[in-house]
Design a protein around this motif. Structure first.
Motif, PDB file in Angstrom:
ATOM      1  N   GLY A   1     -48.308 -70.517   0.140  1.00 22.56           N
ATOM      2  CA  GLY A   1     -49.427 -69.662  -0.242  1.00 22.56           C
ATOM      3  C   GLY A   1     -49.446 -68.361   0.546  1.00 22.56           C
ATOM      4  N   VAL A   2     -50.343 -67.473   0.153  1.00 26.46           N
ATOM      5  CA  VAL A   2     -50.452 -66.154   0.790  1.00 26.46           C
ATOM      6  C   VAL A   2     -51.849 -66.006   1.393  1.00 26.46           C
ATOM      7  CG1 VAL A   2     -50.372 -63.660   0.447  1.00 26.46           C
ATOM      8  CG2 VAL A   2     -48.820 -65.149  -0.844  1.00 26.46           C
ATOM      9  N   LEU A   3     -51.897 -65.698   2.689  1.00 25.78           N
ATOM     10  CA  LEU A   3     -53.176 -65.491   3.370  1.00 25.78           C
ATOM     11  C   LEU A   3     -53.675 -64.083   3.089  1.00 25.78           C
ATOM     12  CD1 LEU A   3     -55.399 -66.274   5.399  1.00 25.78           C
ATOM     13  CD2 LEU A   3     -53.862 -65.515   7.232  1.00 25.78           C
ATOM     14  N   GLN A   4     -54.888 -63.990   2.555  1.00 24.61           N
ATOM     15  CA  GLN A   4     -55.484 -62.687   2.254  1.00 24.61           C
ATOM     16  C   GLN A   4     -56.800 -62.548   3.019  1.00 24.61           C
ATOM     17  OE1 GLN A   4     -57.477 -61.741  -1.627  1.00 24.61           O
ATOM     18  NE2 GLN A   4     -55.832 -60.234  -1.795  1.00 24.61           N
ATOM     19  N   GLN A   5     -56.873 -61.534   3.888  1.00 26.87           N
ATOM     20  CA  GLN A   5     -58.103 -61.259   4.634  1.00 26.87           C
ATOM     21  C   GLN A   5     -58.846 -60.128   3.939  1.00 26.87           C
ATOM     22  OE1 GLN A   5     -57.589 -60.386   8.803  1.00 26.87           O
ATOM     23  NE2 GLN A   5     -59.778 -60.102   9.165  1.00 26.87           N
ATOM     24  N   THR A   6     -60.049 -60.422   3.459  1.00 24.01           N
ATOM     25  CA  THR A   6     -60.809 -59.428   2.707  1.00 24.01           C
ATOM     26  C   THR A   6     -61.900 -58.757   3.541  1.00 24.01           C
ATOM     27  OG1 THR A   6     -62.215 -61.224   1.882  1.00 24.01           O
ATOM     28  CG2 THR A   6     -60.396 -60.535   0.487  1.00 24.01           C
ATOM     29  N   THR A   7     -62.289 -59.377   4.648  1.00 24.65           N
ATOM     30  CA  THR A   7     -63.287 -58.785   5.538  1.00 24.65           C
ATOM     31  C   THR A   7     -62.672 -58.650   6.927  1.00 24.65           C
ATOM     32  OG1 THR A   7     -65.130 -59.766   4.313  1.00 24.65           O
ATOM     33  CG2 THR A   7     -65.578 -59.054   6.564  1.00 24.65           C
ATOM     34  N   HIS A   8     -62.612 -57.423   7.422  1.00 26.64           N
ATOM     35  CA  HIS A   8     -61.942 -57.170   8.697  1.00 26.64           C
ATOM     36  C   HIS A   8     -62.916 -56.925   9.843  1.00 26.64           C
ATOM     37  CE1 HIS A   8     -57.815 -56.938   7.067  1.00 26.64           C
ATOM     38  NE2 HIS A   8     -58.442 -56.545   5.969  1.00 26.64           N
ATOM     39  N   GLU A   9     -64.182 -56.701   9.539  1.00 28.22           N
ATOM     40  CA  GLU A   9     -65.189 -56.575  10.578  1.00 28.22           C
ATOM     41  C   GLU A   9     -66.557 -56.912  10.010  1.00 28.22           C
ATOM     42  OE1 GLU A   9     -64.878 -52.589  12.012  1.00 28.22           O
ATOM     43  OE2 GLU A   9     -66.011 -51.731  10.356  1.00 28.22           O
ATOM     44  N   VAL A  10     -67.445 -57.356  10.889  1.00 28.28           N
ATOM     45  CA  VAL A  10     -68.807 -57.705  10.489  1.00 28.28           C
ATOM     46  C   VAL A  10     -69.787 -57.027  11.434  1.00 28.28           C
ATOM     47  CG1 VAL A  10     -68.278 -59.919   9.398  1.00 28.28           C
ATOM     48  CG2 VAL A  10     -68.655 -59.823  11.868  1.00 28.28           C
ATOM     49  N   GLU A  11     -71.022 -56.890  10.966  1.00 28.80           N
ATOM     50  CA  GLU A  11     -72.062 -56.317  11.815  1.00 28.80           C
ATOM     51  C   GLU A  11     -72.741 -57.438  12.590  1.00 28.80           C
ATOM     52  OE1 GLU A  11     -75.672 -53.028  11.586  1.00 28.80           O
ATOM     53  OE2 GLU A  11     -75.096 -54.122   9.779  1.00 28.80           O
ATOM     54  N   VAL A  12     -72.843 -57.243  13.891  1.00 29.79           N
ATOM     55  CA  VAL A  12     -73.365 -58.272  14.786  1.00 29.79           C
ATOM     56  C   VAL A  12     -74.598 -57.754  15.510  1.00 29.79           C
ATOM     57  CG1 VAL A  12     -72.877 -59.396  16.999  1.00 29.79           C
ATOM     58  CG2 VAL A  12     -71.232 -59.554  15.141  1.00 29.79           C
ATOM     59  N   ARG A  13     -75.560 -58.650  15.736  1.00 27.20           N
ATOM     60  CA  ARG A  13     -76.739 -58.317  16.545  1.00 27.20           C
ATOM     61  C   ARG A  13     -76.720 -59.192  17.796  1.00 27.20           C
ATOM     62  NH1 ARG A  13     -81.982 -58.207  13.247  1.00 27.20           N
ATOM     63  NH2 ARG A  13     -81.093 -56.152  12.749  1.00 27.20           N
ATOM     64  N   ALA A  14     -76.754 -58.543  18.958  1.00 27.50           N
ATOM     65  CA  ALA A  14     -76.687 -59.290  20.213  1.00 27.50           C
ATOM     66  C   ALA A  14     -77.140 -58.414  21.368  1.00 27.50           C
ATOM     67  CB  ALA A  14     -75.261 -59.772  20.471  1.00 27.50           C
ATOM     68  N   LYS A  15     -77.462 -59.050  22.476  1.00 27.83           N
ATOM     69  CA  LYS A  15     -77.702 -58.293  23.697  1.00 27.83           C
ATOM     70  C   LYS A  15     -76.352 -57.763  24.175  1.00 27.83           C
ATOM     71  CE  LYS A  15     -81.884 -60.706  25.185  1.00 27.83           C
ATOM     72  NZ  LYS A  15     -82.545 -61.486  26.263  1.00 27.83           N
ATOM     73  N   PRO A  16     -76.338 -56.598  24.808  1.00 31.59           N
ATOM     74  CA  PRO A  16     -75.069 -55.963  25.186  1.00 31.59           C
ATOM     75  C   PRO A  16     -74.097 -56.878  25.925  1.00 31.59           C
ATOM     76  CG  PRO A  16     -76.862 -54.432  25.520  1.00 31.59           C
ATOM     77  CD  PRO A  16     -77.494 -55.736  25.134  1.00 31.59           C
ATOM     78  N   ALA A  17     -74.605 -57.741  26.790  1.00 28.28           N
ATOM     79  CA  ALA A  17     -73.722 -58.604  27.580  1.00 28.28           C
ATOM     80  C   ALA A  17     -73.009 -59.647  26.732  1.00 28.28           C
ATOM     81  CB  ALA A  17     -74.517 -59.295  28.683  1.00 28.28           C
ATOM     82  N   TYR A  18     -73.518 -59.901  25.522  1.00 25.22           N
ATOM     83  CA  TYR A  18     -72.956 -60.959  24.681  1.00 25.22           C
ATOM     84  C   TYR A  18     -72.224 -60.424  23.452  1.00 25.22           C
ATOM     85  CZ  TYR A  18     -75.894 -63.952  27.553  1.00 25.22           C
ATOM     86  OH  TYR A  18     -76.470 -64.590  28.618  1.00 25.22           O
ATOM     87  N   ILE A  19     -72.007 -59.122  23.405  1.00 23.60           N
ATOM     88  CA  ILE A  19     -71.266 -58.557  22.276  1.00 23.60           C
ATOM     89  C   ILE A  19     -69.789 -58.917  22.422  1.00 23.60           C
ATOM     90  CG2 ILE A  19     -70.529 -56.437  21.136  1.00 23.60           C
ATOM     91  CD1 ILE A  19     -73.153 -55.167  22.061  1.00 23.60           C
ATOM     92  N   PRO A  20     -69.213 -59.612  21.449  1.00 21.69           N
ATOM     93  CA  PRO A  20     -67.792 -59.976  21.558  1.00 21.69           C
ATOM     94  C   PRO A  20     -66.897 -58.778  21.262  1.00 21.69           C
ATOM     95  CG  PRO A  20     -68.672 -60.737  19.470  1.00 21.69           C
ATOM     96  CD  PRO A  20     -69.836 -60.154  20.226  1.00 21.69           C
TER      97      PRO A  20
ATOM     98  N   GLN B   1     -68.445 -69.696  13.609  1.00 18.02           N
ATOM     99  CA  GLN B   1     -69.255 -70.240  14.692  1.00 18.02           C
ATOM    100  C   GLN B   1     -69.598 -69.127  15.691  1.00 18.02           C
ATOM    101  OE1 GLN B   1     -70.264 -73.502  14.582  1.00 18.02           O
ATOM    102  NE2 GLN B   1     -69.200 -73.520  12.606  1.00 18.02           N
ATOM    103  N   THR B   2     -70.881 -69.006  16.035  1.00 17.10           N
ATOM    104  CA  THR B   2     -71.310 -67.930  16.938  1.00 17.10           C
ATOM    105  C   THR B   2     -71.808 -68.435  18.288  1.00 17.10           C
ATOM    106  OG1 THR B   2     -73.588 -67.960  16.106  1.00 17.10           O
ATOM    107  CG2 THR B   2     -72.002 -66.564  14.934  1.00 17.10           C
ATOM    108  N   ASP B   3     -71.984 -69.728  18.453  1.00 14.11           N
ATOM    109  CA  ASP B   3     -72.459 -70.315  19.717  1.00 14.11           C
ATOM    110  C   ASP B   3     -73.843 -69.803  20.119  1.00 14.11           C
ATOM    111  OD1 ASP B   3     -70.098 -71.767  19.982  1.00 14.11           O
ATOM    112  OD2 ASP B   3     -69.090 -70.118  21.003  1.00 14.11           O
ATOM    113  N   GLY B   4     -74.552 -69.193  19.171  1.00 15.80           N
ATOM    114  CA  GLY B   4     -75.910 -68.743  19.441  1.00 15.80           C
ATOM    115  C   GLY B   4     -76.017 -67.498  20.293  1.00 15.80           C
ATOM    116  N   GLN B   5     -74.885 -66.909  20.687  1.00 14.25           N
ATOM    117  CA  GLN B   5     -74.933 -65.728  21.549  1.00 14.25           C
ATOM    118  C   GLN B   5     -75.068 -64.432  20.759  1.00 14.25           C
ATOM    119  OE1 GLN B   5     -71.427 -66.025  24.029  1.00 14.25           O
ATOM    120  NE2 GLN B   5     -72.518 -67.247  25.546  1.00 14.25           N
ATOM    121  N   PHE B   6     -74.736 -64.487  19.485  1.00 14.40           N
ATOM    122  CA  PHE B   6     -74.897 -63.317  18.632  1.00 14.40           C
ATOM    123  C   PHE B   6     -75.148 -63.780  17.206  1.00 14.40           C
ATOM    124  CE2 PHE B   6     -70.363 -64.268  18.824  1.00 14.40           C
ATOM    125  CZ  PHE B   6     -69.985 -64.271  17.492  1.00 14.40           C
ATOM    126  N   LYS B   7     -75.684 -62.878  16.403  1.00 20.54           N
ATOM    127  CA  LYS B   7     -75.990 -63.182  15.009  1.00 20.54           C
ATOM    128  C   LYS B   7     -75.216 -62.227  14.113  1.00 20.54           C
ATOM    129  CE  LYS B   7     -79.810 -63.361  11.672  1.00 20.54           C
ATOM    130  NZ  LYS B   7     -81.273 -63.160  11.480  1.00 20.54           N
TER     131      LYS B   7
END
Length: 204
Positions: A119-138, A160-166
């Motif tokens: 099969g062929v891996l196709q990535q359609t989303t390369h970035e997402v918008e995240v809400r977090a406190k500055p220290a927890y921004i990945p 999975q976000t581990d609750g540190q960011f949304k």
């Protein structure tokens, strides 16, 4: 880890002064925030490039300006499309206790089972918008695709976000999928054509 970047106030705004600054290894920029008035500055190009290379675009920055330290994030970069060089940068001063919204890249890891099967891996989303406190921004969000089989799909809601960011993107947004092999698509199309011919022959 907070990265240090040195800055100085920019007092001239002519095109010639901007060109001169870039030749001297300085990037015209602006620093601003809720409690920080807009101020035109110059930052070291070599320092900024090193931070981008080693820590990524979402690194926490300690901008040292006029004897003061400003905790900031790189908000926007402008590039020269011909030379592929940075021509301007925006820095946003943050409160470490306040959440911020920021774009974070998605990195796929692992070799998908479906890819091993052709099969062929196709990535359609390369970035997402995240809400977090500055220290927890990945710096990036890693998504493991090892168990994906042909026709399987990963959506934003599966991350999975581990609750540190949304993640603010729609949960149903497709991140990656495993497409069937091209020859399989051709075989399916041939089978459909054969069935159509057979159906036509029966009707006659």
């Amino acid at each position: 880890m907070t990265a240090v970047i040195h800055a100085k106030e920019r007092k001239s705004f002519t095109n010639s002064s901007r060109r001169k600054a870039r030749k001297q290894g300085q990037i015209p920029a602006v620093i601003y925030g809720k409690k920080q008035e807009n101020k035109a500055i110059l930052v070291s190009e070599s320092e900024l490039l090193k931070i981008l290379r080693e820590q990524g675009r979402n690194a926490m920055l300690n901008i040292q300006l006029d004897g003061e330290n400003h905790q900031a994030l790189l908000y926007e970069l402008q590039h020269d499309p011909m030379k592929n060089t940075i021509i301007h940068a925006d820095f946003y001063v943050v409160d470490m206790d306040d959440e911020v919204d920021i774009e974070v890249p998605i990195v796929l890891i692992g070799e998908a089972k479906g890819v091993r099967e052709g099969g062929v891996l196709q990535q359609t989303t390369h970035e997402v918008e995240v809400r977090a406190k500055p220290a927890y921004i990945p710096s990036a969000i890693e998504v493991d695709v090892t168990n994906l089989e042909i026709d399987d799909t990963i959506h934003v809601q599966d991350i999975q976000t581990d609750g540190q960011f949304k993640i603010l993107d729609e949960p149903e947004t497709v991140v990656a999928t495993i497409l069937p092999p091209e020859n399989e698509d051709l075989d399916t199309a041939d089978e459909q054509k054969s069935e159509e011919k057979e159906d036509g022959a029966v009707e006659e």
